[in-house]
Design an enzyme around this catalytic site. Structure first.
Site, short mmCIF file in Angstrom:
data_model
loop_
_atom_site.label_atom_id
_atom_site.label_comp_id
_atom_site.label_asym_id
_atom_site.label_seq_id
_atom_site.Cartn_x
_atom_site.Cartn_y
_atom_site.Cartn_z
N ARG A 94 3.43 -9.94 -47.61
CA ARG A 94 2.89 -10.93 -46.67
C ARG A 94 1.74 -11.61 -47.40
O ARG A 94 0.72 -10.99 -47.67
CB ARG A 94 2.42 -10.27 -45.38
CG ARG A 94 1.59 -11.19 -44.51
CD ARG A 94 1.34 -10.65 -43.11
NE ARG A 94 2.50 -10.83 -42.29
CZ ARG A 94 2.48 -10.84 -40.94
NH1 ARG A 94 1.35 -10.70 -40.30
NH2 ARG A 94 3.59 -11.01 -40.26
N HIS A 134 8.66 -17.50 -42.27
CA HIS A 134 8.63 -16.15 -41.68
C HIS A 134 10.07 -15.75 -41.30
O HIS A 134 10.40 -15.61 -40.13
CB HIS A 134 7.72 -16.17 -40.45
CG HIS A 134 7.30 -14.80 -39.97
ND1 HIS A 134 7.64 -13.63 -40.63
CD2 HIS A 134 6.56 -14.42 -38.90
CE1 HIS A 134 7.13 -12.61 -39.97
NE2 HIS A 134 6.47 -13.05 -38.92
N GLN A 163 10.96 -12.71 -38.87
CA GLN A 163 10.76 -13.00 -37.45
C GLN A 163 11.99 -13.70 -36.86
O GLN A 163 12.50 -13.32 -35.80
CB GLN A 163 9.53 -13.91 -37.28
CG GLN A 163 9.27 -14.34 -35.84
CD GLN A 163 8.85 -13.17 -34.98
OE1 GLN A 163 7.96 -12.44 -35.34
NE2 GLN A 163 9.50 -12.98 -33.84
N ASP A 171 4.29 -20.61 -30.58
CA ASP A 171 3.51 -19.75 -31.49
C ASP A 171 2.06 -20.23 -31.38
O ASP A 171 1.79 -21.28 -30.79
CB ASP A 171 4.07 -19.93 -32.92
CG ASP A 171 3.37 -19.03 -33.96
OD1 ASP A 171 2.64 -18.10 -33.56
OD2 ASP A 171 3.56 -19.28 -35.18
N CYS A 182 6.69 -15.36 -31.10
CA CYS A 182 6.70 -14.33 -32.15
C CYS A 182 5.61 -13.28 -31.95
O CYS A 182 5.74 -12.16 -32.46
CB CYS A 182 6.56 -14.99 -33.52
SG CYS A 182 5.10 -16.03 -33.66
N ARG A 230 12.37 -6.65 -34.22
CA ARG A 230 11.83 -6.73 -35.57
C ARG A 230 12.21 -5.46 -36.35
O ARG A 230 12.54 -5.51 -37.52
CB ARG A 230 10.29 -6.86 -35.53
CG ARG A 230 9.75 -8.13 -34.91
CD ARG A 230 10.09 -9.36 -35.69
NE ARG A 230 9.62 -9.27 -37.07
CZ ARG A 230 8.37 -9.52 -37.48
NH1 ARG A 230 7.46 -9.91 -36.62
NH2 ARG A 230 8.04 -9.43 -38.76
N1 CP Z 1 5.11 -11.68 -35.29
C1 CP Z 1 4.47 -11.08 -36.30
O1 CP Z 1 4.80 -11.22 -37.47
O2 CP Z 1 3.46 -10.25 -35.90
P1 CP Z 1 2.36 -9.60 -36.86
O3 CP Z 1 1.55 -10.73 -37.45
O4 CP Z 1 1.53 -8.71 -35.96
O5 CP Z 1 3.05 -8.82 -37.93
N1 NVA Z 2 2.19 -18.77 -37.39
C1 NVA Z 2 1.53 -17.50 -37.26
C2 NVA Z 2 2.55 -16.42 -37.11
C3 NVA Z 2 1.99 -15.04 -36.91
C4 NVA Z 2 3.08 -14.01 -36.80
C5 NVA Z 2 0.64 -17.25 -38.46
O1 NVA Z 2 1.07 -17.53 -39.58
O2 NVA Z 2 -0.48 -16.78 -38.28
#
Ligand code: CP
Ligand code: NVA
Length: 300
Positions: free
Chosen positions: A100, A127, A130, A219, A259, A287
């Site tokens: 990540r 992502h 997701q 989101d 998400c 997930r």
């Molecule tokens: N939706 C999602 O990726 O959640 P987190 O940021 O908590 O991993």
């Molecule tokens: N768009 C958000 C998604 C979090 C799961 C971010 O990148 O923070």
């Protein structure tokens, strides 16, 4: 197959369907209490530059359930050593990497410089884990993805970009409903436009964008790393809040998806996220199963 899972653009429709069927199968096995451990003896390194609840816990839990071992590392890539050097160290020890990162290029570099398969656990650009779980959830709720209209109300961000990549491959209709200036731009958008054609659209008009949609998705307005823009974003997105009125425009049968994490009172109201139409915790549950599918697919 040993492979990276970085973007839906690298996969065929058949491969996405394979991943979804495998996810269904792994969910069934888990519910039946079956021990299934194809990752026995394997170690997966988890490199996280950003916070996480769902992604971290579901990967660590999934790896454990599949018989493997996860090593979690919180670090800023490139700060202590270069990304290629990190990749060339990790490949000597681990069988796969879940990453990540802020920059999407960091994930691409990890994949290019090391032999271990790399799984994208969110970048500033995409992502896919997701959206794989979301696609699995929609198949459970509606039988098939084909022909479903997803209205994404909010920022043309990483989560939306993975929806756009899915729409380029799978015959769903996808509409981004957002204020001017927050549309998805660049190659992911161009590719979706080319491959999805009139199944893919962008509008600033909330009413026409969500009317009759099968799914209203949203989101956060400010993604991780964009905190400095928060005040400006709050103002721009305020008229695009998903509230009862928006859900009524979509219709009684429409599903609400997010998400998570949700900022209740900002992009979504409490009454919508807590309503019968909301399937946000089913998405969160899936997930686990969807990522186990990716792990099995990439590492065995
Ligand atoms: N939706 C999602 O990726 O959640 P987190 O940021 O908590 O991993
Ligand atoms: N768009 C958000 C998604 C979090 C799961 C971010 O990148 O923070």
């Amino acid at each position: 197959m040993y492979d990276d899972f970085i973007s839906f653009a690298d996969l065929t429709r058949g491969e996405i369907e394979e991943l979804l069927s495998l996810a269904d199968d792994l969910k069934k096995r888990r519910k039946n209490g079956e021990l299934y451990q194809p990752l026995r003896g394997k170690t997966i390194g988890m490199l996280f530059e950003k916070p996480s609840l769902r992604t971290r816990v579901t990967f660590e839990t999934g790896i454990y359930q599949l018989g493997g071992h996860a090593v979690f590392m919180e670090m800023r890539l490139g700060e202590r050593e270069t990304v290629p050097d990190i990749a060339r160290n990790l490949e000597r020890w681990v069988d796969g990497i879940v990453a990540r990162t802020h920059s999407h290029d960091s994930v691409l570099e990890l994949a290019a410089h090391g032999a271990a398969p790399v799984i994208n656990a969110l970048t500033d650009l995409l992502h896919p884990c997701q959206i794989l779980a979301d696609a699995m959830t929609l198949r459970e709720k509606r039988g098939s993805l084909e022909g479903l209209h997803v209205a994404f109300v909010g920022d043309g961000n990483n989560v939306f970009a993975s929806w756009a990549e899915l729409a380029a491959c799978v015959p769903i209709k996808l509409t981004l409903v957002c204020p001017k200036g927050y549309e998805l731009k660049g190659p992911v958008h161009e590719r979706a436009k080319e491959l999805a054609g009139d199944r893919y659209g962008v509008t600033q008009d909330l009413e026409s964008g969500v009317r009759g949609a099968d799914v209203v998705y949203t989101d956060v307005w400010t993604s991780m790393g964009q905190e400095a823009e928060n005040t400006k974003r709050q103002k721009a997105f305020r008229p695009y809040q998903v509230n009862r009125r928006v859900m009524e425009l979509a219709g009684r049968d429409a599903l609400f998806m997010h998400c998570l994490p949700a900022h209740r009172g900002e992009e979504v109201t409490d009454d919508v996220i807590e309503s019968e139409q909301s399937i946000v915790f089913d998405e969160a549950e899936n997930r686990l199963h969807a990522q186990k599918s990716v792990l099995v697919w990439a590492l065995t």
